[in-house]
Design a protein around this motif. Structure first.
Motif, PDB file in Angstrom:
ATOM      1  N   ALA B 253     -60.504 -30.704  27.350  1.00 14.80           N
ATOM      2  CA  ALA B 253     -61.352 -29.799  28.127  1.00 14.80           C
ATOM      3  C   ALA B 253     -61.310 -28.365  27.620  1.00 14.80           C
ATOM      4  O   ALA B 253     -62.009 -27.493  28.141  1.00 14.80           O
ATOM      5  CB  ALA B 253     -60.976 -29.845  29.603  1.00 14.80           C
ATOM      6  N   ASN B 254     -60.474 -28.086  26.624  1.00 14.57           N
ATOM      7  CA  ASN B 254     -60.628 -26.835  25.896  1.00 14.57           C
ATOM      8  C   ASN B 254     -60.167 -27.009  24.450  1.00 14.57           C
ATOM      9  O   ASN B 254     -59.539 -28.017  24.101  1.00 14.57           O
ATOM     10  CB  ASN B 254     -59.956 -25.643  26.603  1.00 14.57           C
ATOM     11  CG  ASN B 254     -58.465 -25.557  26.369  1.00 14.57           C
ATOM     12  OD1 ASN B 254     -57.888 -26.264  25.559  1.00 14.57           O
ATOM     13  ND2 ASN B 254     -57.835 -24.660  27.109  1.00 14.57           N
ATOM     14  N   GLY B 280     -63.371 -30.920  21.442  1.00 12.98           N
ATOM     15  CA  GLY B 280     -62.824 -29.932  22.368  1.00 12.98           C
ATOM     16  C   GLY B 280     -63.920 -29.357  23.253  1.00 12.98           C
ATOM     17  O   GLY B 280     -64.944 -29.999  23.493  1.00 12.98           O
ATOM     18  N   PHE B 281     -63.701 -28.143  23.722  1.00 15.21           N
ATOM     19  CA  PHE B 281     -64.660 -27.502  24.615  1.00 15.21           C
ATOM     20  C   PHE B 281     -64.449 -26.000  24.529  1.00 15.21           C
ATOM     21  O   PHE B 281     -63.305 -25.536  24.590  1.00 15.21           O
ATOM     22  CB  PHE B 281     -64.425 -27.969  26.058  1.00 15.21           C
ATOM     23  CG  PHE B 281     -65.666 -28.018  26.898  1.00 15.21           C
ATOM     24  CD1 PHE B 281     -66.263 -29.235  27.217  1.00 15.21           C
ATOM     25  CD2 PHE B 281     -66.259 -26.845  27.357  1.00 15.21           C
ATOM     26  CE1 PHE B 281     -67.418 -29.289  28.000  1.00 15.21           C
ATOM     27  CE2 PHE B 281     -67.409 -26.886  28.134  1.00 15.21           C
ATOM     28  CZ  PHE B 281     -67.996 -28.117  28.462  1.00 15.21           C
ATOM     29  N   ASN B 282     -65.523 -25.247  24.362  1.00 16.84           N
ATOM     30  CA  ASN B 282     -65.537 -23.776  24.378  1.00 16.84           C
ATOM     31  C   ASN B 282     -66.079 -23.148  23.101  1.00 16.84           C
ATOM     32  O   ASN B 282     -66.530 -22.024  23.118  1.00 16.84           O
ATOM     33  CB  ASN B 282     -64.153 -23.160  24.618  1.00 16.84           C
ATOM     34  CG  ASN B 282     -63.741 -23.169  26.061  1.00 16.84           C
ATOM     35  OD1 ASN B 282     -64.439 -23.740  26.898  1.00 16.84           O
ATOM     36  ND2 ASN B 282     -62.623 -22.553  26.369  1.00 16.84           N
ATOM     37  N   ASN B 283     -65.938 -23.843  21.993  1.00 13.83           N
ATOM     38  CA  ASN B 283     -66.279 -23.263  20.695  1.00 13.83           C
ATOM     39  C   ASN B 283     -65.499 -21.973  20.466  1.00 13.83           C
ATOM     40  O   ASN B 283     -66.057 -20.926  20.124  1.00 13.83           O
ATOM     41  CB  ASN B 283     -67.786 -23.010  20.570  1.00 13.83           C
ATOM     42  CG  ASN B 283     -68.213 -22.857  19.126  1.00 13.83           C
ATOM     43  OD1 ASN B 283     -67.450 -23.188  18.206  1.00 13.83           O
ATOM     44  ND2 ASN B 283     -69.410 -22.347  18.898  1.00 13.83           N
ATOM     45  N   ASP B 284     -64.217 -22.075  20.638  1.00 18.04           N
ATOM     46  CA  ASP B 284     -63.298 -20.974  20.380  1.00 18.04           C
ATOM     47  C   ASP B 284     -63.223 -20.749  18.862  1.00 18.04           C
ATOM     48  O   ASP B 284     -63.441 -21.681  18.092  1.00 18.04           O
ATOM     49  CB  ASP B 284     -61.925 -21.401  20.934  1.00 18.04           C
ATOM     50  CG  ASP B 284     -60.937 -20.261  20.985  1.00 18.04           C
ATOM     51  OD1 ASP B 284     -60.747 -19.726  22.084  1.00 18.04           O
ATOM     52  OD2 ASP B 284     -60.361 -19.921  19.934  1.00 18.04           O
ATOM     53  N   GLU B 298     -70.421 -25.484  22.754  1.00 17.55           N
ATOM     54  CA  GLU B 298     -70.631 -24.045  22.748  1.00 17.55           C
ATOM     55  C   GLU B 298     -70.690 -23.561  24.194  1.00 17.55           C
ATOM     56  O   GLU B 298     -71.623 -23.891  24.929  1.00 17.55           O
ATOM     57  CB  GLU B 298     -71.945 -23.739  22.017  1.00 17.55           C
ATOM     58  CG  GLU B 298     -72.547 -22.375  22.302  1.00 17.55           C
ATOM     59  CD  GLU B 298     -71.748 -21.230  21.711  1.00 17.55           C
ATOM     60  OE1 GLU B 298     -70.794 -21.499  20.963  1.00 17.55           O
ATOM     61  OE2 GLU B 298     -72.082 -20.076  22.004  1.00 17.55           O
ATOM     62  N   TYR B 299     -69.675 -22.784  24.577  1.00 21.42           N
ATOM     63  CA  TYR B 299     -69.633 -22.278  25.949  1.00 21.42           C
ATOM     64  C   TYR B 299     -69.903 -20.780  25.840  1.00 21.42           C
ATOM     65  O   TYR B 299     -69.018 -20.008  25.479  1.00 21.42           O
ATOM     66  CB  TYR B 299     -68.247 -22.546  26.534  1.00 21.42           C
ATOM     67  CG  TYR B 299     -68.147 -22.394  28.033  1.00 21.42           C
ATOM     68  CD1 TYR B 299     -69.256 -22.537  28.849  1.00 21.42           C
ATOM     69  CD2 TYR B 299     -66.929 -22.124  28.629  1.00 21.42           C
ATOM     70  CE1 TYR B 299     -69.145 -22.401  30.231  1.00 21.42           C
ATOM     71  CE2 TYR B 299     -66.810 -21.994  30.006  1.00 21.42           C
ATOM     72  CZ  TYR B 299     -67.925 -22.133  30.802  1.00 21.42           C
ATOM     73  OH  TYR B 299     -67.808 -21.998  32.169  1.00 21.42           O
TER      74      TYR B 299
END
Lengths: 347, 347
Positions: B253-254, B280-284, B298-299
């Motif tokens: 979730a991240n 993953g999640f967020n596009n960090d 992409e968050y």
DNA sequence: GAAACTGACGTAACCGATTGCATTTTTTAT
DNA sequence: ATAAAAAATGCAATCGGTTACGTCAGTTTC
């Protein structure tokens, strides 16, 4: 739908049949008020749902318990860590933060400073924009003796304090480390030397070269915005050099440029650290993720922010005198990782 | 050393032999004032170095041109991007931001909310802490009709708006993508389901499994803080499973947890994506640096922040009505990268 | 027992800009 | 030229705490 009217100290006063002055004093734990009335006041305030009006208070008492913070950009790891540190310190002492970003633009910085002044912040924490030439825009603060603290990108001024690290020394250590690894042609990716941090890193780099009898070559000194793009551009620049003219190490003034330069070089078949060793600056999260992990300098944003804010607040409370302190320098250690280790068995 | 006295509209009034009221109106470009006097006023203000006192103004006009922002932590890529977006929008319309962090603690969040209320922010932007159970602490805002916008970690409330993405849909797409790649045992690293974002991502994951006739296995569902440590713990958990029970994909979730899980697994000799695919999640930023690059969602922090702030300001200006809008959902695209590509030639 | 003192609280003048209403000045219409 | 309308400006109350100073009852001192 009825707009709830605001509860004021007058309401409390009326409710208890005492004067507003007593209420005001009672709420601030003024020792002049007896314990019993104080209790009655706080109880009534609680009961009526009283919330103090900060404006009225500020207007009269002339301080806001608010600190202004101006940063070039909010969304870098270093800056957001610094802000987090400031917020921790500030909230502990009952201060709030008004935050604005200059977006690396001197003009916007000027406007930000003016706004902060109008909002009557009790003190200012500022890291200068990329192209700020002077600090004339801070004159209103200096004139009114509102304390200003520079952090990260500082500016010499004899009535304000700077908080940062010894960039010269850190850069010297990085360069020396690369030299110790046997590197002889060390490239430097630097930022605008208008900002002390980049000037000092460049100086440290040059001094280390000089102390080890290595020449400083203009061709191995690139200046730019240290962005992802700048890193890739540097890689292209390196690849365009004939192999015998290429650097055997790169010292970048930040991790972002270093990492994107590494990625581009690796894509072109260059091995790191065997062909080119790398070192960055900041200890950004990406430095621990890139393969090989990036040697860098721990630039403690959280500590810098916390220290700067604490110091400012102590000054405001009269605990310490900011005008007597010229600079606070925090420890910044070299973090050696695989990207710079050419010797398998370093002593 | 002499404390410079503050210049007020009364000084300007005296200087020009007019009334303070006229000065006040002149400075605000009130059309009631003639062009010539208005010019004289602004000139005199300039000359005398006048700076308006925001308190006095706020006290009377009852609005501060300040927005409160409460976030769990300042120093994450998503949050600092969101703040940057908010600051851009706010400064364009003459608003300032007071920023506080809850440090994922519901109690500190309560105190932050109270402070924001006392400072009389014109509106509040909030992303809830990890363990906030309800929003009773926001009642003072609701009572006084001070607009509240939730972003990222939202809470259903029929008088305030939420700004975010469709987490359910995004998670569904991620899971579907992994399934399309041939994965059958997909692990999910999730956060506290008290927060909608994590609940919805979990739901999307489960729905995708269900739609593709794959079972949901409790053993493949880990809940935690999604930190670096949590990622490494997940890796250890995976390695402790007998090889035939191991997942063939991980959806975190991240990005942080995903990346540190990947690094730990790779150190143990597991190949990504061949043995285990990752998303993953967020596009960090770290998702673009890890090898192989991480598939993610992409968050758009910057857009979310910008949208939330703009919307709040429009409401304050009466341009739009916040109470009529329940939620604003921004686009969040799946970013497919090498970490999840098992098929060499995806159609 | 009167003077001096102390503690607890009230009075009222601020802080500086805003704004409804009154007043003066200027413009327009007749 | 004069009344009427419009424009420009002034007056004064107001926002809600803060604080210097005044008051008054009760206590101490000699």
């Amino acid at each position: 739908m009825s707009e709830e009217r605001e509860i004021t100290i007058y309401d409390i006063a009326k409710y208890l049949n005492i004067s507003a002055a007593t209420v005001s004093r009672g709420l601030k734990n003024n020792p002049m008020i007896s314990k019993t009335t104080r209790k009655k006041i706080t109880d009534a305030a609680q009961m009526l749902g009283y919330q103090s009006n900060a404006f009225a208070s500020n207007l009269r008492s002339r301080h806001t318990h608010t600190l202004g913070v101006i940063v070039p950009r909010l969304n870098s790891y270093f800056m957001s860590s610094a802000l987090a540190g400031m917020e921790n310190a500030a909230s502990r002492y009952g201060y709030n933060l008004i935050i604005a970003q200059s977006l690396e633009d001197a003009e916007k910085e000027k406007r930000n400073v003016a706004t902060m002044f109008n909002k009557r912040v009790d003190g200012l924490l500022i890291s200068l924009s990329y192209n700020t030439q002077n600090i004339n825009h801070l004159e209103p603060f200096f004139k009114r003796k509102i304390p200003v603290i520079f952090f990260d990108r500082v500016y010499p001024h004899n009535e304000s304090t700077s908080v940062g690290i010894n960039n010269f020394e850190a850069a010297y250590q990085v360069t020396k480390h690369l030299i110790d690894q046997g590197c002889k042609r060390i490239m430097h990716l630097g930022g605008n030397v208008l900002r002390n941090v980049y000037q000092e890193r460049l100086d440290g780099y040059r001094k280390a070269l000089q102390d080890h009898h290595l020449p400083f070559t203009e061709k191995l000194h690139l200046t730019g915005p240290l962005s992802e793009q700048a890193g890739e551009d540097a890689a292209r620049h390196i690849l365009e050099l004939s192999p015998d003219k290429r650097p055997d190490a790169v010292f970048s003034a930040n991790d972002t440029a270093a990492v994107y330069c590494m990625l581009a070089l690796q894509a072109a078949g260059i091995r790191i650290p065997e062909d080119i060793a790398f070192a960055g600056f900041n200890n950004d999260p990406i430095s621990k993720v890139i393969a090989p992990n990036l040697t860098t300098v721990e630039y403690p944003g959280d500590s810098i922010g916390h220290t700067a804010a604490t110091y400012l607040i102590n000054h405001l409370k009269g605990i310490s005198d900011l005008y007597a302190t010229n600079a606070i320098t925090l420890r910044a250690d070299l973090v050696i990782r695989a990207s710079s280790l050419k010797n398998k068995h370093p002593e």
